[in-house]
Design an enzyme around this catalytic site. Structure first.
Site, PDB file in Angstrom:
ATOM      1  N   HIS A 449      24.892  37.001  13.319  1.00 39.71           N
ATOM      2  CA  HIS A 449      26.191  36.946  13.981  1.00 39.71           C
ATOM      3  C   HIS A 449      27.325  36.546  13.037  1.00 39.71           C
ATOM      4  CE1 HIS A 449      28.754  37.321  17.300  1.00 39.71           C
ATOM      5  NE2 HIS A 449      28.009  36.759  18.248  1.00 39.71           N
ATOM      6  N   ARG A 450      26.998  36.146  11.827  1.00 42.68           N
ATOM      7  CA  ARG A 450      28.049  35.847  10.849  1.00 42.68           C
ATOM      8  C   ARG A 450      28.731  37.128  10.379  1.00 42.68           C
ATOM      9  NH1 ARG A 450      24.581  32.737   6.440  1.00 42.68           N
ATOM     10  NH2 ARG A 450      23.367  34.637   6.827  1.00 42.68           N
TER      11      ARG A 450
END
Length: 476
Positions: A449-450
């Site tokens: 999700h980064r």
């Protein structure tokens, strides 16, 4: 084709200290002269992959005192993913073996000593004895658990970066087809652990068995062939006995504590490392009737379903490069220039992810042939590092086991992994309001999700569904 790594070494001075003092006093004698006089080299455990922290000695191809020629295999090392033949980078003599077969050593630890001349073998053996008294040396592992010890100390990066001695290369499953004896003149027999166990069970003397493995290494099929030739087993008898041995060796002793193998240790480290990455999951239902029909049509030409799924994912990634990206330092991410699809494969004692490189650029027939080759090499533990550690996107398929859906853990260093479930008949509502029957499968993607957001995965999955539901582009 082989992939080579260099083992590191450092010189051990053989000249008296008084000679060094006199040499230092002469102005025209450079310091390097002392190194030239040094004839004994330490052979270190090489780093055969980017994730390898220790290696296990599977077998020594050469015995102590044997002469080495440049390019000859010296030892077979088990890394975290494959068995690799280590070749000599210089002529000389294997003076002393410090790490015996079945034991492990940390990357950079000394595993043997190499002498330039026969006269220095005795000196190397004395060096081995003195180092054994002061250094932590692994004790033989129990045969039932194949436990292994690890050297506690590892040379610094400066020491490891010293003179290069040996060249390690991975032999593919198809190489070394010219069979030759694995034992000459009563010396050490080079055989796989399972071949040794099978030979002991069948009462076969390995010294008389011709090995068909890399560099004449005896493998299980060679032992079975020897039984048939001698008439001891007859026909399928050897195969039956081999199956019995395999069944016994795979039996689980309840209450026993079993140490991780090298591969299991690597998997454990990777799984723990993946916990530090913030991930999320998105699922999608895809109709597979058209894909199933295509598969039935071209299956006879050697096409596999794995290759079809890898090709479909690769074509979708072309349109969504962010899903093929990766973040390694937590501060930036890379749009990978190649689309390399890694596919999880369960093998004896662990898990490995052979990589279909540039899957978007290969036709489905070439991709299928390559996949079969990679699987064979994976099961023989003969994959080269670039064949399992270069993936940019991962597939994990449990559909063949009837699993309808599951979540996969993101491998470190990649942006996403897709878990594929089984295709199953489902009752669905059609666009005209009727009820119909379609074959559908569930896919769940786990992503970093980064780098990747929900909308990115949703768009990728929509594209993937369109490709699978109208698969004409898969055969172009």
């Amino acid at each position: 084709m082989s992939h080579s790594h260099l083992l590191r070494s450092s010189f051990i001075p053989t000249a008296p200290t008084s000679l060094h003092r006199r040499s230092a006093a002469v102005s025209h004698a450079p310091t390097r002269t002392q190194q030239i006089q040094s004839k004994i080299r330490e052979i270190f455990m090489p780093a055969l992959s980017s994730t390898m922290t220790e290696g296990k000695i599977v077998s020594w191809v050469k015995s102590e005192g044997e002469k080495l020629s440049k390019g000859e295999s010296v030892v077979v090392v088990e890394s975290d993913k494959a068995d690799m033949d280590v070749e000599s980078f210089y002529d000389g003599y294997l003076a002393a073996i410090i790490v015996d077969e079945g034991l492990s050593a940390a990357v950079g630890s000394t595993i043997a000593l190499l002498a330039e001349s026969e006269e220095e073998i005795a000196l190397a053996l004395s060096q081995k004895s003195s180092s054994s008294a002061s250094s932590p040396v692994s004790v033989p592992a129990p045969s039932d658990s194949d436990a292994s010890k690890v050297f506690d100390e590892m040379p610094s990066s400066e020491e490891v970066a010293s003179t290069q001695v040996l060249n390690a290369s991975v032999s593919s499953a198809g190489l070394g087809s010219a069979a030759h004896p694995a034992s000459e003149g009563g010396k050490r027999v080079v055989a796989s652990p399972y071949a040794k166990k099978l030979a002991k069970y069948l009462g076969v003397d390995l010294r008389g068995v011709v090995g068909s493995g890399p560099n004449g290494r005896v493998v299980a099929k060679d032992v079975e062939a020897a039984v048939k030739v001698s008439g001891g087993g007859g026909g399928a008898g050897a195969t039956v006995v081999a199956s019995e041995v395999a069944a016994k060796s795979s039996g689980v002793k309840l209450g026993s504590v079993v140490p991780f193998t090298t591969m299991q240790s690597a998997v454990s480290r990777n799984m723990v490392e993946s916990l530090a990455v913030p991930t999320f999951r998105v699922g999608y239902t895809i109709t597979t009737d058209a894909l199933d029909a295509l598969y039935k049509k071209i299956k006879s030409k050697g096409v596999t379903m794995t290759a079809l799924l890898a090709k479909a994912a690769a074509l979708a990634l072309v349109k969504h490069p962010v899903v093929n990206s990766s973040c390694r330092d937590g501060k930036s991410f890379t749009y990978n220039s190649h689309i390399n699809i890694a596919v999880a494969v369960a093998i004896d004692g662990g898990l490995i992810t052979p990589v279909l490189q540039d899957a978007d650029k290969s036709d489905i027939y070439t991709l299928s042939r390559k996949w079969k080759e990679l699987v064979d090499k994976a099961r023989a533990k003969q994959l080269q590092p670039n064949e399992y550690n270069t993936g940019t996107f991962t597939l994990s398929n449990l559909g063949m086991f009837g699993v309808d859906r599951f979540d996969a853990i993101l491998p470190p260093g990649t942006g996403a992994i897709m878990a594929v479930g089984a295709s199953q008949p489902s009752i669905v509502g059609t666009k005209d309001g009727r009820i119909g029957m379609k074959t559908q499968m569930q896919v769940n993607v786990t992503a970093d999700h980064r780098v990747i957001y929900g909308a990115d995965l949703a768009a990728f999955l929509q594209t993937l569904a369109k490709i699978i539901e109208d698969p004409k582009d898969l055969t172009l």
